[in-house]
Design a protein around this motif. Structure first.
Motif, PDB file in Angstrom:
ATOM      1  N   VAL A  85       0.858  -1.182   0.000  1.00  0.00           N
ATOM      2  CA  VAL A  85       0.000   0.000   0.000  1.00  0.00           C
ATOM      3  C   VAL A  85       0.895   1.232   0.000  1.00  0.00           C
ATOM      4  O   VAL A  85       1.979   1.238   0.595  1.00  0.00           O
ATOM      5  N   ALA A  86       0.455   2.274  -0.709  1.00  0.00           N
ATOM      6  CA  ALA A  86       1.184   3.542  -0.769  1.00  0.00           C
ATOM      7  C   ALA A  86       0.393   4.601  -0.008  1.00  0.00           C
ATOM      8  O   ALA A  86      -0.784   4.825  -0.288  1.00  0.00           O
ATOM      9  N   VAL A  87       1.053   5.231   0.965  1.00  0.00           N
ATOM     10  CA  VAL A  87       0.460   6.327   1.731  1.00  0.00           C
ATOM     11  C   VAL A  87       1.497   7.452   1.794  1.00  0.00           C
ATOM     12  O   VAL A  87       2.695   7.197   1.847  1.00  0.00           O
ATOM     13  N   GLY A  88       1.040   8.710   1.820  1.00  0.00           N
ATOM     14  CA  GLY A  88       1.994   9.777   1.571  1.00  0.00           C
ATOM     15  C   GLY A  88       2.058  10.941   2.522  1.00  0.00           C
ATOM     16  O   GLY A  88       2.757  11.903   2.232  1.00  0.00           O
ATOM     17  N   GLU A  89       1.376  10.909   3.660  1.00  0.00           N
ATOM     18  CA  GLU A  89       1.394  12.088   4.525  1.00  0.00           C
ATOM     19  C   GLU A  89       2.568  12.037   5.505  1.00  0.00           C
ATOM     20  O   GLU A  89       2.677  11.064   6.259  1.00  0.00           O
ATOM     21  N   PRO A  90       3.442  13.077   5.519  1.00  0.00           N
ATOM     22  CA  PRO A  90       3.371  14.291   4.713  1.00  0.00           C
ATOM     23  C   PRO A  90       4.119  14.238   3.376  1.00  0.00           C
ATOM     24  O   PRO A  90       3.707  14.891   2.422  1.00  0.00           O
ATOM     25  N   VAL A  91       5.228  13.491   3.283  1.00  0.00           N
ATOM     26  CA  VAL A  91       6.045  13.562   2.066  1.00  0.00           C
ATOM     27  C   VAL A  91       6.344  12.189   1.470  1.00  0.00           C
ATOM     28  O   VAL A  91       7.214  12.046   0.619  1.00  0.00           O
ATOM     29  N   GLY A  92       5.607  11.166   1.887  1.00  0.00           N
ATOM     30  CA  GLY A  92       5.933   9.805   1.467  1.00  0.00           C
ATOM     31  C   GLY A  92       5.647   9.483   0.025  1.00  0.00           C
ATOM     32  O   GLY A  92       6.176   8.498  -0.504  1.00  0.00           O
ATOM     33  N   SER A  93       4.822  10.285  -0.662  1.00  0.00           N
ATOM     34  CA  SER A  93       4.521   9.972  -2.056  1.00  0.00           C
ATOM     35  C   SER A  93       5.757  10.022  -2.944  1.00  0.00           C
ATOM     36  O   SER A  93       5.797   9.381  -3.996  1.00  0.00           O
ATOM     37  N   MET A  94       6.790  10.753  -2.500  1.00  0.00           N
ATOM     38  CA  MET A  94       8.026  10.760  -3.288  1.00  0.00           C
ATOM     39  C   MET A  94       8.711   9.402  -3.268  1.00  0.00           C
ATOM     40  O   MET A  94       9.620   9.152  -4.055  1.00  0.00           O
ATOM     41  N   GLY A  95       8.238   8.484  -2.425  1.00  0.00           N
ATOM     42  CA  GLY A  95       8.805   7.152  -2.386  1.00  0.00           C
ATOM     43  C   GLY A  95       8.291   6.227  -3.461  1.00  0.00           C
ATOM     44  O   GLY A  95       8.810   5.114  -3.608  1.00  0.00           O
ATOM     45  N   TRP A  96       7.260   6.673  -4.237  1.00  0.00           N
ATOM     46  CA  TRP A  96       6.769   5.801  -5.310  1.00  0.00           C
ATOM     47  C   TRP A  96       6.465   6.506  -6.620  1.00  0.00           C
ATOM     48  O   TRP A  96       6.283   5.850  -7.636  1.00  0.00           O
ATOM     49  N   PHE A  97       6.461   7.838  -6.647  1.00  0.00           N
ATOM     50  CA  PHE A  97       6.403   8.518  -7.951  1.00  0.00           C
ATOM     51  C   PHE A  97       7.020   9.901  -7.854  1.00  0.00           C
ATOM     52  O   PHE A  97       6.954  10.561  -6.811  1.00  0.00           O
ATOM     53  N   PRO A  98       7.659  10.365  -8.939  1.00  0.00           N
ATOM     54  CA  PRO A  98       8.256  11.692  -8.952  1.00  0.00           C
ATOM     55  C   PRO A  98       7.164  12.743  -9.079  1.00  0.00           C
ATOM     56  O   PRO A  98       6.171  12.555  -9.799  1.00  0.00           O
ATOM     57  N   GLY A  99       7.335  13.867  -8.384  1.00  0.00           N
ATOM     58  CA  GLY A  99       6.310  14.900  -8.473  1.00  0.00           C
ATOM     59  C   GLY A  99       6.668  16.141  -7.689  1.00  0.00           C
ATOM     60  O   GLY A  99       7.766  16.283  -7.151  1.00  0.00           O
ATOM     61  N   ASN A 100       5.710  17.043  -7.640  1.00  0.00           N
ATOM     62  CA  ASN A 100       5.821  18.272  -6.863  1.00  0.00           C
ATOM     63  C   ASN A 100       5.098  18.016  -5.545  1.00  0.00           C
ATOM     64  O   ASN A 100       3.920  18.329  -5.396  1.00  0.00           O
TER      65      ASN A 100
END
Length: 486
Positions: free
Chosen positions: A159-174
């Motif tokens: 599972v992918a969860v991103g708060e606060p900055v974890g989304s950078m662990g599975w896709f590049p972005g702003n």
């Protein structure tokens, strides 16, 4: 001093010479690098300057057997300045190639920053398309408070969860909440697995080599920390609320019976929230229930909150309240977390009040008295700091952000009365729908909307240190219960 003066005189001359040189070669110097961070008070390197993302198109292939992720991200963005280079946030993973506007681009990695240099400078206002091919075994991102986020692999899924900055662990972005975008997320997994993400399931189809492809679409703007993908052997059920909102629940094996009572109330919660806070802000709703021990917390991932095992009714209510407060109205910075958590916690108090349980006033009094017979959190550290001023990034999810944040809202209710207070909640959700807002935005809006001077509330409860004394006000009467459809 003379040396410094000569430098000041030489700089304009150098610029002229550079301009003449560029003119001789038929090119125009028009761009400069975008900033590598947005200077968030708590996560200064999060996000990037110089552009705003409009859309993410993520194509992911994941095999739980080996934990490998193979992916392509196509990012459509608008340049807010002339850009000779720009940054994307990405943790780990190997970048195999980058194209900008269809042409190969140079790139390099420094820590969590992927710097991209287009073959041709981007003009201010230009809408540009960046394609990044990348792969690897994603690793969790560790928060300042020690919790894990990002891509979390389990014994039979992820599972992918991103708060606060974890989304950078599975896709590049702003990766900052102030830059919201729409999403298409396609996930290919081995047959027998489900792949669940935000929004609407557009298609599910068999592809070659024993794989199934799931295509998800999120038409409403979303902060990247709210994006999710869950892979597992889920039991999926679908339905609709009384007003027609599509519901999609994905529950891990063994969690069906424990989850059933709370998830059965989801449609009622959506209808209650729509009556209390204004129209539900998304076209779909649902839940992702992971196996226990995969995660240690729940998260309000947009349209489908993620739960660490079977949730209870109060937890489902809290995460669904975030769909209005946090997901639709997102914080401008991580210092504004109480606008997420204080509102969702107060929604719990209102839900109980409307169903003949403990009133919000009684709960407020219990926190002042430390009475755990009313609320088990009442003797916690809710007064350790002011909710609008957490002392550091490791404190943005601590008790004051939740419970004292809720008490701030109740103090407003006491001051202005129920009619104006609930008008304020509905107005706030409507006027900032699918946008971002700060604490300063809220305090100004609250005074303007209610017509009351609320400086004492802000000074004592929102920004004040220590435990406030009981207010010398006449408690507002309990609100008329909001009926739930369905």
């Amino acid at each position: 001093m003379e040396h410094r003066a000569s430098v000041r005189l030489a700089a304009p001359l150098l610029a002229v010479l550079l301009g003449l040189t560029a003119g001789c070669t038929g090119t125009t110097v028009q761009g400069r690098p975008g900033a590598s961070g947005l200077r968030d008070p708590y996560f200064p390197r999060a996000g990037n300057g110089g552009y705003q993302v409009e859309h993410y198109d993520l194509d992911l292939a994941y095999d739980p057997a080996d934990g490998q992720l193979h992916a392509t991200a196509v990012i459509t963005a608008r340049a807010e300045q002339g850009l000779s280079a720009f940054n994307l946030d990405l943790s780990g993973l190997k970048v195999e190639g980058v194209d900008v506007q269809g042409a190969g681009a140079r790139f390099n990695r420094t820590g969590n920053e992927l710097t991209v240099r287009p073959a041709k400078d981007l003009k201010k206002g230009e809408v540009f398309r960046t394609e990044i091919d990348y792969s690897g075994r994603p690793k969790p991102v560790v928060d300042p408070d020690g919790s894990k986020e990002g891509w979390i692999a389990g014994p039979d899924g992820a599972v992918a969860v991103g708060e606060p900055v974890g989304s950078m662990g599975w896709f590049p972005g702003n990766h900052h909440p102030s830059d919201k975008a729409t999403y298409d997320i396609t996930v290919t997994v081995p047959n027998g697995y489900e792949a669940v993400s935000n929004g609407e399931l557009r298609s599910r189809r068999q592809v070659e080599d024993g794989q199934t492809e799931f295509a998800w679409h999120s038409p409403e703007p979303m902060a990247s920390y709210l994006a999710t993908v869950a892979v597992g052997k889920f039991k999926v059920t679908t339905g609709r609320t009384a007003s027609g909102v599509a519901v999609y629940d994905a529950v891990a094996p063994g969690e069906e019976a424990g989850s059933a009572p709370a998830l059965a109330r989801l449609g009622e919660i959506v209808e209650w929230g729509s009556a209390k806070f204004g129209p539900y802000p998304f076209g779909t709703a649902g839940s992702i229930v992971m196996p226990p021990r995969t995660l240690t917390y729940a998260l309000e991932t947009q349209t489908k909150p993620v739960y660490p095992g079977a949730p209870d009714e109060e937890l489902v209510l809290h995460e669904m309240a975030h769909q209005w407060f946090g997901d639709s109205v997102s914080p401008k910075s991580w210092k504004d977390m109480w606008l997420n958590e204080g509102f969702a916690t107060y929604a719990e108090w209102l839900w109980a009040e409307d169903r003949g349980g403990v009133s919000a006033q009684r709960r407020f009094e219990a926190f002042l008295a430390g009475d755990t017979s009313v609320d088990p959190h009442a003797d916690g550290d809710w007064d350790a700091f002011a909710p609008a001023s957490p002392p550091g990034p490791d404190k943005i999810s601590d008790d004051p952000v939740y419970y004292r944040g809720a008490m701030v809202l109740h103090r407003i209710r006491q001051e202005v009365g129920d009619a104006k207070f609930f008008g304020l909640l509905r107005g706030w959700a409507a006027d900032h729908r699918h946008g971002n807002a700060s604490t300063a935005d809220f305090t100004a809006y609250a005074e303007r909307r209610t017509g009351h001077d609320l400086r004492t509330v802000w000074d004592v409860w929102l920004y004040g240190e220590g435990r406030p004394a009981a207010p010398a006000v006449t408690p507002a009467p309990a609100a008329t219960p909001t009926p739930a459809a369905g």
